[in-house]
Design a protein around this motif. Sequence first.
Motif, PDB file in Angstrom:
ATOM      1  N   LEU A 126      46.685  67.548  65.924  1.00  0.00           N
ATOM      2  CA  LEU A 126      46.386  66.192  65.468  1.00  0.00           C
ATOM      3  C   LEU A 126      45.151  65.643  66.166  1.00  0.00           C
ATOM      4  CD1 LEU A 126      49.958  64.583  65.607  1.00  0.00           C
ATOM      5  CD2 LEU A 126      48.911  65.810  63.695  1.00  0.00           C
ATOM      6  N   ARG A 127      44.520  64.658  65.520  1.00  0.00           N
ATOM      7  CA  ARG A 127      43.450  63.892  66.167  1.00  0.00           C
ATOM      8  C   ARG A 127      43.657  62.426  65.836  1.00  0.00           C
ATOM      9  NH1 ARG A 127      38.083  62.100  65.230  1.00  0.00           N
ATOM     10  NH2 ARG A 127      37.870  63.127  63.201  1.00  0.00           N
ATOM     11  N   LEU A 128      43.957  61.640  66.858  1.00  0.00           N
ATOM     12  CA  LEU A 128      44.154  60.208  66.656  1.00  0.00           C
ATOM     13  C   LEU A 128      42.801  59.543  66.463  1.00  0.00           C
ATOM     14  CD1 LEU A 128      46.071  57.795  66.543  1.00  0.00           C
ATOM     15  CD2 LEU A 128      45.843  57.598  69.041  1.00  0.00           C
ATOM     16  N   LYS A 143      51.349  52.233  72.541  1.00  0.00           N
ATOM     17  CA  LYS A 143      50.648  52.962  73.603  1.00  0.00           C
ATOM     18  C   LYS A 143      51.304  54.320  73.853  1.00  0.00           C
ATOM     19  CE  LYS A 143      47.567  49.834  74.306  1.00  0.00           C
ATOM     20  NZ  LYS A 143      46.178  50.078  73.828  1.00  0.00           N
ATOM     21  N   GLY A 144      52.631  54.344  73.792  1.00  0.00           N
ATOM     22  CA  GLY A 144      53.333  55.606  73.989  1.00  0.00           C
ATOM     23  C   GLY A 144      53.042  56.604  72.879  1.00  0.00           C
ATOM     24  N   LEU A 145      52.999  56.106  71.652  1.00  0.00           N
ATOM     25  CA  LEU A 145      52.723  56.984  70.516  1.00  0.00           C
ATOM     26  C   LEU A 145      51.268  57.445  70.527  1.00  0.00           C
ATOM     27  CD1 LEU A 145      54.218  58.242  68.207  1.00  0.00           C
ATOM     28  CD2 LEU A 145      53.706  56.246  66.787  1.00  0.00           C
ATOM     29  N   GLU A 146      50.354  56.574  70.952  1.00  0.00           N
ATOM     30  CA  GLU A 146      48.953  56.980  71.097  1.00  0.00           C
ATOM     31  C   GLU A 146      48.838  58.180  72.037  1.00  0.00           C
ATOM     32  OE1 GLU A 146      46.865  53.645  72.609  1.00  0.00           O
ATOM     33  OE2 GLU A 146      46.715  52.609  70.689  1.00  0.00           O
ATOM     34  N   LYS A 147      49.495  58.096  73.168  1.00  0.00           N
ATOM     35  CA  LYS A 147      49.441  59.181  74.151  1.00  0.00           C
ATOM     36  C   LYS A 147      50.061  60.440  73.591  1.00  0.00           C
ATOM     37  CE  LYS A 147      50.659  60.295  78.935  1.00  0.00           C
ATOM     38  NZ  LYS A 147      51.282  59.792  80.195  1.00  0.00           N
ATOM     39  N   LEU A 148      51.200  60.285  72.922  1.00  0.00           N
ATOM     40  CA  LEU A 148      51.898  61.437  72.355  1.00  0.00           C
ATOM     41  C   LEU A 148      51.043  62.152  71.317  1.00  0.00           C
ATOM     42  CD1 LEU A 148      54.488  63.130  71.870  1.00  0.00           C
ATOM     43  CD2 LEU A 148      55.172  61.388  70.211  1.00  0.00           C
ATOM     44  N   LEU A 149      50.464  61.396  70.396  1.00  0.00           N
ATOM     45  CA  LEU A 149      49.656  62.001  69.342  1.00  0.00           C
ATOM     46  C   LEU A 149      48.401  62.653  69.905  1.00  0.00           C
ATOM     47  CD1 LEU A 149      49.917  59.284  66.518  1.00  0.00           C
ATOM     48  CD2 LEU A 149      51.243  61.383  66.755  1.00  0.00           C
ATOM     49  N   SER A 150      47.823  62.027  70.922  1.00  0.00           N
ATOM     50  CA  SER A 150      46.594  62.559  71.524  1.00  0.00           C
ATOM     51  C   SER A 150      46.837  63.883  72.232  1.00  0.00           C
ATOM     52  CB  SER A 150      46.013  61.547  72.508  1.00  0.00           C
ATOM     53  OG  SER A 150      45.659  60.347  71.845  1.00  0.00           O
ATOM     54  N   GLN A 151      48.083  64.168  72.584  1.00  0.00           N
ATOM     55  CA  GLN A 151      48.418  65.402  73.291  1.00  0.00           C
ATOM     56  C   GLN A 151      48.706  66.571  72.352  1.00  0.00           C
ATOM     57  OE1 GLN A 151      51.742  64.045  75.651  1.00  0.00           O
ATOM     58  NE2 GLN A 151      50.442  63.415  77.370  1.00  0.00           N
ATOM     59  N   SER A 166      62.675  63.155  66.913  1.00  0.00           N
ATOM     60  CA  SER A 166      62.086  64.016  67.935  1.00  0.00           C
ATOM     61  C   SER A 166      60.593  64.207  67.667  1.00  0.00           C
ATOM     62  CB  SER A 166      62.782  65.376  67.942  1.00  0.00           C
ATOM     63  OG  SER A 166      62.495  66.089  66.742  1.00  0.00           O
ATOM     64  N   VAL A 167      59.884  64.685  68.676  1.00  0.00           N
ATOM     65  CA  VAL A 167      58.455  64.977  68.522  1.00  0.00           C
ATOM     66  C   VAL A 167      58.254  66.037  67.444  1.00  0.00           C
ATOM     67  CG1 VAL A 167      56.387  65.879  69.663  1.00  0.00           C
ATOM     68  CG2 VAL A 167      57.931  64.343  70.905  1.00  0.00           C
ATOM     69  N   ALA A 168      59.128  67.046  67.435  1.00  0.00           N
ATOM     70  CA  ALA A 168      59.026  68.114  66.435  1.00  0.00           C
ATOM     71  C   ALA A 168      59.174  67.564  65.022  1.00  0.00           C
ATOM     72  CB  ALA A 168      60.081  69.186  66.693  1.00  0.00           C
ATOM     73  N   GLN A 169      60.111  66.635  64.845  1.00  0.00           N
ATOM     74  CA  GLN A 169      60.305  66.027  63.525  1.00  0.00           C
ATOM     75  C   GLN A 169      59.087  65.209  63.111  1.00  0.00           C
ATOM     76  OE1 GLN A 169      63.986  64.023  64.484  1.00  0.00           O
ATOM     77  NE2 GLN A 169      65.194  65.434  63.243  1.00  0.00           N
ATOM     78  N   LEU A 170      58.522  64.482  64.056  1.00  0.00           N
ATOM     79  CA  LEU A 170      57.337  63.682  63.754  1.00  0.00           C
ATOM     80  C   LEU A 170      56.170  64.580  63.339  1.00  0.00           C
ATOM     81  CD1 LEU A 170      55.770  61.034  63.645  1.00  0.00           C
ATOM     82  CD2 LEU A 170      55.347  61.261  66.105  1.00  0.00           C
ATOM     83  N   VAL A 230      44.725  61.160  62.173  1.00  0.00           N
ATOM     84  CA  VAL A 230      45.802  60.176  62.010  1.00  0.00           C
ATOM     85  C   VAL A 230      45.321  58.792  62.420  1.00  0.00           C
ATOM     86  CG1 VAL A 230      48.132  59.527  62.710  1.00  0.00           C
ATOM     87  CG2 VAL A 230      47.541  61.947  62.469  1.00  0.00           C
ATOM     88  N   VAL A 231      45.653  57.805  61.600  1.00  0.00           N
ATOM     89  CA  VAL A 231      45.450  56.395  61.940  1.00  0.00           C
ATOM     90  C   VAL A 231      46.822  55.768  62.126  1.00  0.00           C
ATOM     91  CG1 VAL A 231      44.666  54.146  61.104  1.00  0.00           C
ATOM     92  CG2 VAL A 231      43.230  56.173  60.792  1.00  0.00           C
ATOM     93  N   LEU A 232      46.998  55.033  63.204  1.00  0.00           N
ATOM     94  CA  LEU A 232      48.307  54.522  63.616  1.00  0.00           C
ATOM     95  C   LEU A 232      48.334  52.999  63.576  1.00  0.00           C
ATOM     96  CD1 LEU A 232      51.106  54.999  64.998  1.00  0.00           C
ATOM     97  CD2 LEU A 232      49.873  55.067  67.189  1.00  0.00           C
TER      98      LEU A 232
END
Length: 219
Positions: free
Chosen positions: A33-35, A21-29, A113-117, A10-12
């Motif tokens: 996915l791989r940011l 920054k919040g979405l970076e952390k979320l995606l990295s977890q 929600s995170v699940a929806q994303l 994923v590219v953000l």
Amino acid sequence: MDIQAQPIRVVLLDDHEIFLKGLEKLLSQQPVLRLVASFSTGKMLIETLPQLQADVLLLDLQVPDITAEELLAQIKKIYPKVPVLYLTMMRGSRIMHRIEKLGASGYILKDASVAQLLTAIQCVAAGDTYFLEESLSKDEEKNTVTQPSIRVAESLSKREIEILNLVCQEYSSAEIGEKLFLSTGTVDTHRRNILVKLGVNNTVGLVKFAIQNGLLNEV
């Protein structure tokens, strides 16, 4: 081959630093996915994109340095087949139609929600489209379940119609996955996206809709 065997790259892009920054952390977890990279301006994204490998571009619909139309046009010149999923706070049919007109693969609300994303990212990575159900008005939701079958066939991908047929034949997600060489999670993602697109709530609604609109065996 299981399309979910490797993490989705994923590219953000978002111009709001705290949200970015919040979405970076979320995606990295997220293990699925791989940011790959994140950007705060469209110009930075365009300059760097040729050096990146991505499966999904997750983009803020409104960034100050470039319009969505101009940005998408530039992206398509570099990677014409990489799906674009927009992030936005705007709701309703107008924004949905704008994004469809842009030729993007879909959009997700920033308060989803995170699940929806995750579902949205997985859907567009698999070659489907994703338009969040709550973005539709009540009247549009009603129209969704009564629209002509030709319009439904256009909104569903070939894979989704194939899965819809198997659901109507009472195959489980695991059985469908085995038959189509997909993971159970991927099949579940497709099923959720079909529910959203058709505006129904469960398998019974899917079967009823498919029969009423002549979608069975339409592959």
